[in-house]
Design an enzyme around this catalytic site. Sequence first.
Site: not given
Length: 485
Positions: A233, A263
């Site tokens: 993340d 991400e």
Amino acid sequence: MERNHTMLQFFEWHVAADGDHWKRLKDAAPELKASGIDAVWIPPVTKGESPDDNGYGVYDLYDLGEFDQKGDVRTKYGTKDELHEAIRACHENGIQVYVDVVMNHKAGADEKETFQVIEVDAENRLEEISEPFEIEGWTKFTFPGRDGKYSDFQWNFDHFNGTDYDAREERTGFFKIVGEGKSWNDQVDDEFGNYDYLMFANLDYNHPEVRDEMISWGKWMSDTLDADGYRLDAIKHISHEFIDDFIRQVKEHRDGNFYMVGEYWNEDIEACGSFLEATDFQLDLFDVQLHYKLHRISEDGRDADLSTLFDGTLVGEFPMNAVTFVDNHDSQPGESLESWVQDWFKQSAYALVLLRADGYPCVFYGDYFGIDGENPIEDKREAIDPLIYARFHRAYGEQDDYFDHPATIGWVRRGVEEIEGSGCAVVVTVGDAGEKRMFVGEHRAGEEWTDYTNSIDEPVVIDDEGYGTFPVEAGSVSVWALPAE
């Protein structure tokens, strides 16, 4: 021959906080595999700051729903035992499990501490707007409910380089922590001058104890869950040097057989390319550029230009490192990066990620199962399932593009001998009903191909020269191939 792979993001932002999500995954596993999905990306499994937390307000990385902390034993999604059962069910059905890993910050500290900070400008984190001053910050993590099991590491303000709340004055701000060697990490995205700080108490990856603890935890969780990979993340906010080290060490720990996707939410393809290069292409990235293009096409409608769709995208520039997607939990309506692909174009968008030769496609739970909450959205599974089927059974072989018109494009997958009946032709339009004459191979002469989207009833007969004239209805997609078995 290895079959095409398809990932499903198995959550959306408003999944019910009932503690039953791991049970839902366990129950869904056989059905997902039967549909052609062979990997799931699951939400953060670690204890958040409350039982309703989606997992991104991470509190205790070693609490996977095992200890009575922050209001409950379970996480939003269930208990550790239920998580194990869900992963086991996935593995029994040939589905890999990628765990969402949040390493940028911590939330819900156990105690306050007093320390010095410098306030920085919200729009330019490199600009200091105060002299050093003292605050009380929520930065001490002792995890009393876990009592040192799995790790005795406790966090204090020295392990962070920024926070956003001064409890003494009860005010928020961007506060850079003062200390020897303390600064923002410079190996991060340069938005806002320096985008190291995102939220909560920000981990200081210049600190050797932090680096060692996070890598140790990454290895521990991969073993504890027998996971097949991680989704990392918010990595544009984390030192790319640390990410490089983390991936190397975890992969080596797992004998190299461990998938990583990150991400890196940045529309700048050069920034994504630089990150991939800095981390030695060890991981894939989500194709944010393609997502935004699909969103804009759905907004522009007839004014959109499909012929340049893949220019400047991750899958266009770095096809071996691209995870393509239509929407996710951040782009869904009402969320932080809202950029929802409109319903009229949704099936076409999925055809553009599922039926192409390049990219590892990820289907969104909110599209496949629907979105809960105050503004629910119905699922689009009926539109997506035929495309996943076509991906698994038909979308193989050499790819020929017919991107010769701004409103209507098409492509052909020629098929392979190893997979009987493989090969397909896809036509997408944002304009009026039309057609594309495309070559599928002389050996296909006489075959009757049907439309998997069920938009057009009449089959297309491949002519003696190996061409088919493939129609498409206005503002839609048609996927042509030999009839499903």
